[in-house]
Design an enzyme around this catalytic site. Sequence first.
Site, PDB file in Angstrom:
ATOM      1  N   HIS A  29       0.780  -1.060  -0.078  1.00  0.00           N
ATOM      2  CA  HIS A  29       0.445  -0.055   0.153  1.00  0.00           C
ATOM      3  C   HIS A  29       0.776   1.326   0.136  1.00  0.00           C
ATOM      4  O   HIS A  29       1.111   1.666  -0.814  1.00  0.00           O
ATOM      5  CB  HIS A  29      -0.783   0.151   1.357  1.00  0.00           C
ATOM      6  CG  HIS A  29      -1.795   1.235   1.409  1.00  0.00           C
ATOM      7  ND1 HIS A  29      -3.479   1.145   1.234  1.00  0.00           N
ATOM      8  CD2 HIS A  29      -1.629   2.182   1.740  1.00  0.00           C
ATOM      9  CE1 HIS A  29      -3.696   2.643   1.604  1.00  0.00           C
ATOM     10  NE2 HIS A  29      -2.536   3.559   1.845  1.00  0.00           N
ATOM     11  N   GLU A  30       1.751   1.333   0.566  1.00  0.00           N
ATOM     12  CA  GLU A  30       3.076   2.214   0.420  1.00  0.00           C
ATOM     13  C   GLU A  30       3.356   2.432  -0.429  1.00  0.00           C
ATOM     14  O   GLU A  30       4.006   3.438  -1.004  1.00  0.00           O
ATOM     15  CB  GLU A  30       3.625   2.486   2.065  1.00  0.00           C
ATOM     16  CG  GLU A  30       3.247   2.457   3.372  1.00  0.00           C
ATOM     17  CD  GLU A  30       2.496   3.662   4.226  1.00  0.00           C
ATOM     18  OE1 GLU A  30       2.167   4.625   3.082  1.00  0.00           O
ATOM     19  OE2 GLU A  30       1.032   3.856   4.332  1.00  0.00           O
ATOM     20  N   HIS A  77       1.746   4.523  -2.643  1.00  0.00           N
ATOM     21  CA  HIS A  77       2.002   6.431  -2.570  1.00  0.00           C
ATOM     22  C   HIS A  77       2.915   6.374  -3.016  1.00  0.00           C
ATOM     23  O   HIS A  77       3.103   7.686  -3.665  1.00  0.00           O
ATOM     24  CB  HIS A  77       1.722   6.485  -1.357  1.00  0.00           C
ATOM     25  CG  HIS A  77       0.228   6.220  -0.493  1.00  0.00           C
ATOM     26  ND1 HIS A  77      -0.957   6.289  -0.918  1.00  0.00           N
ATOM     27  CD2 HIS A  77      -0.309   5.576   0.746  1.00  0.00           C
ATOM     28  CE1 HIS A  77      -1.590   6.122  -0.358  1.00  0.00           C
ATOM     29  NE2 HIS A  77      -1.187   5.966   0.943  1.00  0.00           N
ATOM     30  N   HIS A 117      -5.703   7.583  -2.439  1.00  0.00           N
ATOM     31  CA  HIS A 117      -6.284   6.511  -1.668  1.00  0.00           C
ATOM     32  C   HIS A 117      -7.448   6.484  -2.856  1.00  0.00           C
ATOM     33  O   HIS A 117      -7.826   7.787  -3.718  1.00  0.00           O
ATOM     34  CB  HIS A 117      -7.142   6.571  -0.380  1.00  0.00           C
ATOM     35  CG  HIS A 117      -5.810   6.269   0.854  1.00  0.00           C
ATOM     36  ND1 HIS A 117      -6.178   6.792   1.502  1.00  0.00           N
ATOM     37  CD2 HIS A 117      -5.042   5.646   0.586  1.00  0.00           C
ATOM     38  CE1 HIS A 117      -4.922   6.338   2.644  1.00  0.00           C
ATOM     39  NE2 HIS A 117      -4.019   5.592   1.405  1.00  0.00           N
TER      40      HIS A 117
HETATM   41  N1  TQI Z   1      -1.161   5.881   6.878  1.00  0.00           N
HETATM   42  C1  TQI Z   1      -1.910   6.400   5.888  1.00  0.00           C
HETATM   43  C2  TQI Z   1      -1.940   5.250   4.457  1.00  0.00           C
HETATM   44  O1  TQI Z   1      -0.796   5.501   4.236  1.00  0.00           O
HETATM   45  C3  TQI Z   1      -0.950   7.831   5.505  1.00  0.00           C
HETATM   46  C4  TQI Z   1      -1.925   8.617   5.141  1.00  0.00           C
HETATM   47  C5  TQI Z   1      -3.482   9.125   5.833  1.00  0.00           C
HETATM   48  C6  TQI Z   1      -1.999   9.211   3.727  1.00  0.00           C
HETATM   49  N2  TQI Z   1      -4.169  10.073   4.938  1.00  0.00           N
HETATM   50  C7  TQI Z   1      -3.261   9.992   3.922  1.00  0.00           C
HETATM   51  C8  TQI Z   1      -1.476   8.836   3.280  1.00  0.00           C
HETATM   52  C9  TQI Z   1      -3.718  10.301   2.065  1.00  0.00           C
HETATM   53  C10 TQI Z   1      -1.341   9.396   0.959  1.00  0.00           C
HETATM   54  C11 TQI Z   1      -2.944   9.816   1.521  1.00  0.00           C
HETATM   55  O2  TQI Z   1      -1.969   5.487   3.862  1.00  0.00           O
HETATM   56  S1  TQI Z   1      -1.710   4.284   7.887  1.00  0.00           S
HETATM   57  C12 TQI Z   1      -3.124   1.443   5.267  1.00  0.00           C
HETATM   58  C13 TQI Z   1      -4.723   1.107   5.454  1.00  0.00           C
HETATM   59  C14 TQI Z   1      -1.989   2.963   7.202  1.00  0.00           C
HETATM   60  C15 TQI Z   1      -3.042   2.775   6.255  1.00  0.00           C
HETATM   61  O3  TQI Z   1      -1.005   4.471   8.957  1.00  0.00           O
HETATM   62  O4  TQI Z   1      -3.236   5.313   8.081  1.00  0.00           O
HETATM   63  C16 TQI Z   1      -2.182   0.916   5.122  1.00  0.00           C
HETATM   64  C17 TQI Z   1      -0.619   2.905   6.219  1.00  0.00           C
HETATM   65  F1  TQI Z   1      -5.458   2.057   5.658  1.00  0.00           F
HETATM   66  F2  TQI Z   1      -4.894   1.153   3.706  1.00  0.00           F
HETATM   67  F3  TQI Z   1      -4.743   0.464   5.685  1.00  0.00           F
HETATM   68  C18 TQI Z   1      -0.981   1.387   5.320  1.00  0.00           C
HETATM   69 CL1  TQI Z   1      -2.108  -0.292   4.400  1.00  0.00          CL
HETATM   70 ZN    ZN Z   2      -2.557   5.199   2.089  1.00  0.00          ZN
END
Ligand code: TQI
Ligand code: ZN
Length: 430
Positions: A166-167, A170, A176
């Site tokens: 997922h990261e 990005h 998202h």
């Molecule tokens: N971290 C967020 C994410 O990577 C960081 C974030 C929040 C973000 N809002 C955003 C990044 C808007 C880009 C745009 O999504 S998290 C998941 C989930 C997270 C969440 O720690 O909340 C995953 C990290 F929700 F998809 F499970 C990894 Cl897989």
């Molecule tokens: Zn994310």
Amino acid sequence: MTSDGNSMSKKVQQMQAFFGLRVTGKLDYSTMDVIKRPRCGVPDIANYRLFPGEPKWEKNTLTYRVTKYTSSLSNAEVDKAVEMGLKVWSVAAPLNFLKTNTGEADIMISFQSGDHGDSYPFDGPRGTLAHAFAPGEGLGGDTHFDNAEKWTMGMNGFNLFTVAAHEFGHALGLAHSTDPSSLMYPTYKYQHPFGFRLPKDDVKGIQALYGNNTTFIWSRKPGSNVPHQPLPKPSTPTNPDHCDSRFSFDAVTMLGKELLFFKDRLFWRRQAQLTTSVQPLAITTSFPQLMSNVDAAYEVTERGVAYFFKGPHYWTTRGFQMQGSPRSIADFGFPRSVLQIDAAVYLRDEKKTLFFVEDEYYSYDEAKRKMEKDFPKSIEDEFSGINGRIDAAVEVNGYIYFFSGPKAYKYDKEKEDVVNIVKSSSWVGC
Ligand code: TQI
Ligand code: ZN
Ligand code: CA
Ligand code: ZN
């Protein structure tokens, strides 16, 4: 947005920061604007989102480096999860990832606790799991994992592959998605790393940025089970399809001071050191017996003899001069089950020839003219960074170049790793 649903305002702040909005923690209009999207149920509507300004990498080969590991997992497990998390994207779009252990990589990966110097401090267990910066210089692409989480390779705690994949979405430029079945949907859902297939919406997203890869030339040998699709017609007559980014080779060998590349009924010859554009010739003009579709070829430099393989037969030449009639590949000591060779490369210093057959390889001692014992071995296990079937291989200046589908891997025998990846077609002047 969160893994546990609380600290809404914090999440809003974080999102505002990521989107370059004023950080208020409140869902104001500009923030809503960024998150709202038509959520219609019409199939085939793309739900992925890109970041404002649509940042993307302007190159296809990206380097990555893990600079700080976690005590939750072994370094090898982290490396594996990271490699698999990146692979998810490189099979969907023309992207290559090269691991480095030194210097500045495009994607710097680390496990961090609390404040870690980028003004997005981590928050201890749960809440924020990780974050990644959109493509760009400096912090761009960098990916941080909250070291306070319980990272796992399985279903308990947070699965590192799942979050990493997922990261990296990005880090490559995807924001998202509103499609709940997508990887980029902002809810944690365990994904099994083995046999993982990138959901459609994510494929659309990554291809919107980087174009499409093509799966079809990956295995185009006769007898392969992947259906053949013709290459699209070249757009201009001066742009023949060997310059298509999906172009792959059947066989590559040195012959004297030249490099020969074979594909279907054609071959290209060029000087090893020059990269000038070269025109293809019909194989029949130089090797009438071979006709087309050569499987593999190699030259034993010191002997001045080259071998060409096609199905269960091989031909011997001195330079361009064919010697005698075809013989059976059983001469080399292959088991009866081997009816075709994918690729062959002669290693000059070792005086050994490696033969690649599906996902395994054999080593033939050219001095003793004998197959070595303890073979075949797994290609993936012995050649770090190389996976999938090998179409062609050649040694130039001590490096082994492996051609696999549209990609050519430069392999450093000393470092035991891939040190560069280019398009296969770049070898014939594209
Ligand atoms: N971290 C967020 C994410 O990577 C960081 C974030 C929040 C973000 N809002 C955003 C990044 C808007 C880009 C745009 O999504 S998290 C998941 C989930 C997270 C969440 O720690 O909340 C995953 C990290 F929700 F998809 F499970 C990894 Cl897989
Ligand atoms: Zn994310
Ligand atoms: Ca956390
Ligand atoms: Zn960070």
